[in-house]
Design an enzyme around this catalytic site. Structure first.
Site, PDB file in Angstrom:
ATOM      1  N   LYS A  84     -25.169   4.740  56.251  1.00 46.40           N
ATOM      2  CA  LYS A  84     -26.497   4.189  55.942  1.00 46.40           C
ATOM      3  C   LYS A  84     -27.362   5.361  55.486  1.00 46.40           C
ATOM      4  CE  LYS A  84     -29.187   0.604  55.895  1.00 46.40           C
ATOM      5  NZ  LYS A  84     -29.079  -0.324  54.782  1.00 46.40           N
ATOM      6  N   ASP A 114     -17.913   0.365  65.706  1.00 50.18           N
ATOM      7  CA  ASP A 114     -17.799  -0.637  66.761  1.00 50.18           C
ATOM      8  C   ASP A 114     -18.133  -2.024  66.195  1.00 50.18           C
ATOM      9  OD1 ASP A 114     -17.334  -1.524  69.316  1.00 50.18           O
ATOM     10  OD2 ASP A 114     -19.345  -1.069  70.048  1.00 50.18           O
TER      11      ASP A 114
END
Ligand code: ATP
Length: 371
Positions: free
Chosen positions: A206, A263
């Protein structure tokens, strides 16, 4: 040894490894003991079939153990797990009676961090066509690997809070990235791609919104990629990557990403190939040390019902076998899981009526019988 051997499919000629694989079993909480019993049964069947030599020792560390003794993992158990075993096979940790989750954190994060298992490898593989909720194109398959960084990011515990529980509460959690930590996991992802005959490595980050941490990731990824001119390297923003993972998963081979993003992406990955009951994982270093566990947690709603799917644990055991020099055992176990799925030997999460034990016994019989 380490980070998966070159052969994934097809003929594997290796026989039983010339050493005993010393396996520490950590059944843990909830459905952990139920699924681990089946994983052990299948490894024992592979052993009986001459595909590997394994010995087992069970460790009691769990919520029950913590509530009884006050010990989460403990230095002695940690040292034994570090020094005396080739591999650790873990069921699940997590129990509502331990509200702050201290035992789960000490056991799982303690082992991941303490043993420096920096690669969390989570395969996303569609093992039967009906298991995906996606409408795939003709001939489209899902077969990719998520490589999640396992020792940094938001999971180091860095941060703190002020005035907790008051209207003025302030909380800070910091994400930590080191050049060393990023570089080694990115390199592991490229090595994995090469060794398993995959062509493309995708970085999910990101960097547009969180430039410090993900900027380091991007720069490191691009530099390491230059050492692998035979592989295609691409970077994507993780939100767009998640969208594409649902739209056209077959464009991905190996995805490497930071701890928290990994995750989340790997649960999404599990969701497109049949759910948590089927998702295995391995926590690895480069020296052949490994902790293998299903991606799912303790699933307290299923305890004692016989409805827990043991396949994620069994597939984790196959990864254990592969990483410990018994690729033929791994292939045999995976093929038996595929046959179980094709024959309708399924627990309720996959639309079947079999119990945890039914599925484990069926797969163990197939592994013992060959084919
Ligand atoms: P954690 O916080 O450790 O990830 P969790 O409680 O958020 O745990 P899980 O325990 O992984 O999440 O599972 C969420 C739900 O998915 C369970 O309540 C259960 O219904 C389903 N599930 C998880 N594992 C299995 C399994 N092996 N077989 C069938 N269903 C499962």
């Amino acid at each position: 040894m380490g980070l998966l051997p070159p052969v994934r499919h097809g003929a594997v000629r290796e026989r039983r490894p010339d050493h005993v694989i010393r396996i520490a079993l950590l059944p843990g909480d909830g459905i952990g003991p139920e699924v681990l019993q089946e994983a052990r049964r299948v490894l024992e069947a592979a052993s009986a079939a001459g595909l590997l030599d394994a010995s087992f020792e069970t460790f009691p560390h769990s919520a029950d153990h913590y509530l009884r003794t006050g010990e989460t993992l403990g230095e002695e158990a940690f040292a034994r797990l570090r020094d005396e075993y080739s591999a650790i096979l873990l069921g699940a940790v997590g129990d509502a009676r331990v509200a702050d989750g201290v035992h789960a954190r000490d056991i799982l994060l303690g082992l991941r961090f303490g043993l420096d298992l920096f690669v969390n490898l989570r395969p996303v593989c569609l093992r039967a066509p009906d298991l995906t909720p996606l409408r795939l194109r003709e001939h489209e398959t899902i077969d990719l690997m998520i490589v999640r960084e396992n020792t940094e990011g938001f999971y180091t515990g860095s941060g703190g809070s002020l005035r907790p529980g008051t209207p003025q509460e302030v909380a800070i959690s910091e994400s930590l990235a080191t050049r060393y930590g990023v570089e080694r996991v990115v390199r592991a992802a490229f090595d994995l791609a090469r060794r398993t005959g995959r062509h493309r490595v995708t970085l999910g980050d990101k960097a547009n919104a969180v430039p410090h941490v993900y900027g380091l990731w991007r720069r490191t990824f691009r530099e390491v990629a230059e050492e692998y001119p035979d592989l295609e390297a691409e970077t994507r923003y993780v939100d767009a990557l998640a969208l594409e993972l649902v739209r056209h998963p077959d464009q991905f081979d190996v995805i490497v990403t930071e701890n928290l993003l990994g995750d989340i992406l790997s649960d999404l990955g599990a969701g497109i190939v049949g759910g948590l009951g089927l998702a295995p994982s391995a926590n690895l270093d480069l020296r052949g040390k490994g902790l293998y566990e299903p991606v799912h947690g303790s699933a307290p709603d299923l305890v004692g019902t016989g409805a827990a799917n043991p396949m994620a644990a069994i597939l984790s055991a196959a990864m254990l076998a592969r990483e410990n020099g018994a690729p033929l055992a791994a292939e045999r176990i995976e093929a038996a899981v595929d046959r179980a799925l094709a024959s309708g030997v399924r627990t309720p999460d996959l639309g079947g009526r079999k119990t945890t034990e039914d599925v484990g016994r069926w797969i163990a019989r197939e592994v013992a019988g060959g084919a």
